[in-house]
Write a protein that holds these residues in place. Sequence first.
Motif, PDB file in Angstrom:
ATOM      1  N   GLY A   1      41.157  36.807  42.368  1.00 39.78           N
ATOM      2  CA  GLY A   1      41.227  36.497  40.945  1.00 39.78           C
ATOM      3  C   GLY A   1      40.856  35.065  40.639  1.00 39.78           C
ATOM      4  O   GLY A   1      40.346  34.757  39.566  1.00 39.78           O
ATOM      5  N   ARG A   2      41.113  34.155  41.562  1.00 38.62           N
ATOM      6  CA  ARG A   2      40.765  32.745  41.354  1.00 38.62           C
ATOM      7  C   ARG A   2      39.257  32.518  41.379  1.00 38.62           C
ATOM      8  O   ARG A   2      38.775  31.559  40.794  1.00 38.62           O
ATOM      9  CB  ARG A   2      41.437  31.856  42.411  1.00 38.62           C
ATOM     10  CG  ARG A   2      42.945  31.848  42.365  1.00 38.62           C
ATOM     11  CD  ARG A   2      43.487  31.288  41.096  1.00 38.62           C
ATOM     12  NE  ARG A   2      43.323  29.843  41.109  1.00 38.62           N
ATOM     13  CZ  ARG A   2      43.511  29.069  40.063  1.00 38.62           C
ATOM     14  NH1 ARG A   2      43.869  29.584  38.931  1.00 38.62           N
ATOM     15  NH2 ARG A   2      43.340  27.773  40.156  1.00 38.62           N
ATOM     16  N   VAL A   3      38.519  33.381  42.060  1.00 37.31           N
ATOM     17  CA  VAL A   3      37.058  33.250  42.085  1.00 37.31           C
ATOM     18  C   VAL A   3      36.395  34.261  41.149  1.00 37.31           C
ATOM     19  O   VAL A   3      35.181  34.421  41.171  1.00 37.31           O
ATOM     20  CB  VAL A   3      36.500  33.419  43.523  1.00 37.31           C
ATOM     21  CG1 VAL A   3      37.005  32.323  44.424  1.00 37.31           C
ATOM     22  CG2 VAL A   3      36.813  34.779  44.089  1.00 37.31           C
ATOM     23  N   ASN A   4      37.226  34.950  40.335  1.00 37.45           N
ATOM     24  CA  ASN A   4      36.750  35.954  39.375  1.00 37.45           C
ATOM     25  C   ASN A   4      35.927  37.045  40.038  1.00 37.45           C
ATOM     26  O   ASN A   4      34.909  37.465  39.524  1.00 37.45           O
ATOM     27  CB  ASN A   4      35.962  35.298  38.237  1.00 37.45           C
ATOM     28  CG  ASN A   4      36.843  34.445  37.373  1.00 37.45           C
ATOM     29  OD1 ASN A   4      38.000  34.793  37.151  1.00 37.45           O
ATOM     30  ND2 ASN A   4      36.316  33.337  36.905  1.00 37.45           N
ATOM     31  N   GLY A   5      36.380  37.475  41.213  1.00 33.23           N
ATOM     32  CA  GLY A   5      35.693  38.548  41.915  1.00 33.23           C
ATOM     33  C   GLY A   5      36.160  39.914  41.451  1.00 33.23           C
ATOM     34  O   GLY A   5      37.160  40.058  40.751  1.00 33.23           O
ATOM     35  N   GLU A   6      35.438  40.922  41.841  1.00 29.55           N
ATOM     36  CA  GLU A   6      35.759  42.303  41.509  1.00 29.55           C
ATOM     37  C   GLU A   6      36.860  42.806  42.443  1.00 29.55           C
ATOM     38  O   GLU A   6      36.761  42.665  43.658  1.00 29.55           O
ATOM     39  CB  GLU A   6      34.511  43.168  41.645  1.00 29.55           C
ATOM     40  CG  GLU A   6      34.717  44.624  41.374  1.00 29.55           C
ATOM     41  CD  GLU A   6      35.142  44.912  39.939  1.00 29.55           C
ATOM     42  OE1 GLU A   6      35.945  45.841  39.754  1.00 29.55           O
ATOM     43  OE2 GLU A   6      34.685  44.213  39.021  1.00 29.55           O
ATOM     44  N   ILE A   7      37.924  43.402  41.880  1.00 27.70           N
ATOM     45  CA  ILE A   7      39.046  43.857  42.703  1.00 27.70           C
ATOM     46  C   ILE A   7      38.941  45.331  43.071  1.00 27.70           C
ATOM     47  O   ILE A   7      39.809  45.848  43.754  1.00 27.70           O
ATOM     48  CB  ILE A   7      40.396  43.590  42.014  1.00 27.70           C
ATOM     49  CG1 ILE A   7      40.531  44.369  40.716  1.00 27.70           C
ATOM     50  CG2 ILE A   7      40.612  42.119  41.807  1.00 27.70           C
ATOM     51  CD1 ILE A   7      41.922  44.380  40.146  1.00 27.70           C
ATOM     52  N   SER A   8      37.886  45.983  42.665  1.00 24.13           N
ATOM     53  CA  SER A   8      37.727  47.405  42.919  1.00 24.13           C
ATOM     54  C   SER A   8      37.740  47.697  44.421  1.00 24.13           C
ATOM     55  O   SER A   8      36.883  47.228  45.157  1.00 24.13           O
ATOM     56  CB  SER A   8      36.423  47.867  42.290  1.00 24.13           C
ATOM     57  OG  SER A   8      35.989  49.065  42.844  1.00 24.13           O
ATOM     58  N   GLY A   9      38.726  48.463  44.869  1.00 19.54           N
ATOM     59  CA  GLY A   9      38.816  48.864  46.267  1.00 19.54           C
ATOM     60  C   GLY A   9      39.505  47.876  47.186  1.00 19.54           C
ATOM     61  O   GLY A   9      39.779  48.199  48.339  1.00 19.54           O
ATOM     62  N   VAL A  10      39.808  46.681  46.716  1.00 24.38           N
ATOM     63  CA  VAL A  10      40.426  45.675  47.577  1.00 24.38           C
ATOM     64  C   VAL A  10      41.841  46.105  47.960  1.00 24.38           C
ATOM     65  O   VAL A  10      42.254  45.990  49.109  1.00 24.38           O
ATOM     66  CB  VAL A  10      40.435  44.284  46.899  1.00 24.38           C
ATOM     67  CG1 VAL A  10      41.200  43.267  47.724  1.00 24.38           C
ATOM     68  CG2 VAL A  10      39.015  43.810  46.671  1.00 24.38           C
ATOM     69  N   GLY A  11      42.603  46.624  47.000  1.00 19.82           N
ATOM     70  CA  GLY A  11      43.978  47.033  47.269  1.00 19.82           C
ATOM     71  C   GLY A  11      44.072  48.174  48.270  1.00 19.82           C
ATOM     72  O   GLY A  11      44.954  48.188  49.130  1.00 19.82           O
ATOM     73  N   VAL A  12      43.149  49.111  48.171  1.00 18.75           N
ATOM     74  CA  VAL A  12      43.131  50.224  49.127  1.00 18.75           C
ATOM     75  C   VAL A  12      42.857  49.693  50.530  1.00 18.75           C
ATOM     76  O   VAL A  12      43.505  50.089  51.500  1.00 18.75           O
ATOM     77  CB  VAL A  12      42.077  51.271  48.706  1.00 18.75           C
ATOM     78  CG1 VAL A  12      41.895  52.332  49.773  1.00 18.75           C
ATOM     79  CG2 VAL A  12      42.454  51.900  47.379  1.00 18.75           C
TER      80      VAL A  12
END
Length: 145
Positions: free
Chosen positions: A57-68
């Motif tokens: 979130g600090r680099v404004n990246g996409e979080i899609s699939g990171v949690g999985v």
Amino acid sequence: MPEAGSPLQPGMTQWKYALIGGLCSLPFTTFSYWQTGSELSLGAVFFGGILAGYLIGRVNGEISGVGVRVGIIGGLPVFWVVFDLLTTTFRLAGPVWFVASAIGATIVFAVLGFGISALIGEVGVRVGRWLAGNQHDQSTTVGNS
């Protein structure tokens, strides 16, 4: 002036933060099962997800699939639980159908274990992303009132 080296592709950035969060939680989930021998705590996966979500979130990246991905990596001790269940299952005495159904239940348990771990990791990443978005910029001055 452009920076030297190739920038990370979006998928590589997601894996980078997923590995950070997952590998940070892995020792704690492993220790939780090693300590009890019968219970696997996935609370560390949640905190690993928070870490990964905050960092991405600090680099404004996409979080899609990171949690999985955090959940799968942090939940690898599920394999240890499944191995213990399978060794116990193969020692069962009874008809073949009974042992086969116990093996099937163990496989279902493994899928559920990784599914719950992935869900916990996803919730953690979303909380971390929210925390990163709610940080005030450190460079603002207080005297502008």
